[in-house]
Enzyme design. Structure first.
Site, PDB file in Angstrom:
ATOM      1  N   HIS A 281      -3.962  -9.519  10.251  1.00 27.01           N
ATOM      2  CA  HIS A 281      -4.725  -8.907  11.086  1.00 27.01           C
ATOM      3  C   HIS A 281      -5.844  -9.905  11.697  1.00 27.01           C
ATOM      4  CE1 HIS A 281      -2.351  -5.289  10.517  1.00 27.01           C
ATOM      5  NE2 HIS A 281      -2.891  -5.144   9.276  1.00 27.01           N
TER       6      HIS A 281
ATOM      7  N   LYS B  69       0.790  -1.224  -0.070  1.00 29.44           N
ATOM      8  CA  LYS B  69       0.106  -0.042   0.042  1.00 29.44           C
ATOM      9  C   LYS B  69       0.880   1.353  -0.004  1.00 29.44           C
ATOM     10  CE  LYS B  69      -2.308  -0.956   3.911  1.00 29.44           C
ATOM     11  NZ  LYS B  69      -1.809  -2.682   4.009  1.00 29.44           N
TER      12      LYS B  69
ATOM     13  N   ASN C 260      -3.266   6.235   5.776  1.00 29.66           N
ATOM     14  CA  ASN C 260      -2.599   5.515   6.710  1.00 29.66           C
ATOM     15  C   ASN C 260      -1.193   5.823   6.872  1.00 29.66           C
ATOM     16  OD1 ASN C 260      -3.000   3.012   8.525  1.00 29.66           O
ATOM     17  ND2 ASN C 260      -1.829   1.989   7.059  1.00 29.66           N
TER      18      ASN C 260
END
Length: 332
Positions: free
Chosen positions: A78, A8, A31
């Site tokens: 996650h 990302k 982010n």
């Protein structure tokens, strides 16, 4: 908007860089960098925002509408937070929910966006009917043709070729031209903590990939340096398995050095796969141990495959510790 399990930050930063190289105002945010909320009324409305979006952020995003969206990849991650892989996947797909038919939606093969924008793909080989960018001998973008050869990029690894194709497609959708994309691809250097070379010692290269916080990211790093690797891995686990990483390491690695809370689990996986393994415990000790063994032409690679929160505040602090230890060992 850019999301995915891995890549990302690189893709977000590269997309903004390609736009600026084309003379279009753009900034990377989200982010990493500036939070989007901090930019309200603080930027020119004509400036493009290229937003890195994590699953944590997207699970609560109800009205976000992006002109271009990309899901780079999807792998278990996650799972210590999300109830299941399906919940993790659903959070990622929220990025596409509010798009219109005129927007760009880039997803992996076999996945659909769920909004009004049609699914488009990037291909590392020849173009398919729904390809918006493809990599047959270089970077090709629909409507622009071939814009750069692979040898013109500073980024390494097949995963970064994929990231470059996505960034080029997103930038073109926002108005970037072939010349600007070509210049931007050539001038973009690896971001900090993402396959970042930090020095060489006795002919061995030291590479910081502290942002490889899951096994798939570490496997991608080993794809960029696939022989003669001294791999430093470990940290806090995310309820993911390490067997596939160990299998790849058997081919790529001279030796593994495991650290942090997952050291016992990683050592067992590496040893089952036949990878020589040491347990130095900390990043600094691992770098010192690797420096004593690494030969010319080999790579000392920090690709932890785990979160950093057992020994560090975040992945950046861990990467900084690796860089400092490499320099202390004499790498320049």
């Amino acid at each position: 908007g850019v999301t995915g399990t891995n890549g990302k930050t690189t893709t977000t930063e590269l997309t903004a860089h390609l736009l600026r190289a084309s003379g279009i105002a753009a900034r990377a945010c989200g982010n990493q960098g500036d939070p989007v909320a901090a930019l309200v009324d603080a930027v020119d409305p004509a400036e493009w925002l290229v937003v890195e979006c994590s699953s944590f952020q997207l699970e609560d995003a109800h009205t976000l509408h992006v002109a271009g969206a990309a899901l780079l990849n999807l792998a278990p991650d996650h799972l210590d937070r999300h109830a299941s892989f399906d919940d993790y996947r659903s959070a990622k797909l929220r990025l596409f929910r509010n798009q219109s038919a005129a927007n760009l939606a880039i997803l992996p093969a076999g996945m659909e966006p769920g909004g009004a924008a049609p699914a488009r793909r990037v291909e590392l080989g020849a173009a398919t009917s729904d390809a918006v960018a493809w990599g047959e001998g270089g970077v090709h973008v629909a409507g622009l043709g071939r814009v750069a050869g692979w040898d013109e990029l500073q980024l390494r690894g097949a995963h970064n070729r994929h990231n470059a194709l996505v960034a080029a497609a997103l930038a073109a959708h926002a108005g970037a031209g072939a010349a600007g994309i070509a210049e931007g691809l050539a001038s973009f250097a690896p971001v900090a903590h993402r396959l970042e070379p930090v020095g060489s010692l006795a002919g061995a290269l030291y590479v910081n990939d502290s942002k490889a916080t899951n096994p798939d990211a570490a496997i991608a790093a080993l794809g960029a340096y696939d022989r003669g690797v001294h791999l430093i891995a470990g940290g806090r686990g995310k309820d993911t398995l390490f067997d596939e990483l160990a299998a790849v390491a058997r081919r790529a690695c001279v030796r593994a050095y495991v650290v942090g809370e997952t050291a016992p689990e990683l050592a067992e996986a590496f040893e089952r796969a036949g990878v020589p393994c040491e347990r130095p415990g900390t990043v600094a000790a691992a770098v010192a141990a690797a420096a004593g063994r690494a030969q010319a032409g080999e790579v000392v690679l920090l690709a932890p495959a785990c979160a950093s929160l057992d020994q560090f505040a975040d992945y950046a602090e861990r990467g900084d510790a690796f860089r400092a230890a490499a320099h202390a060992a004499g790498a320049r």
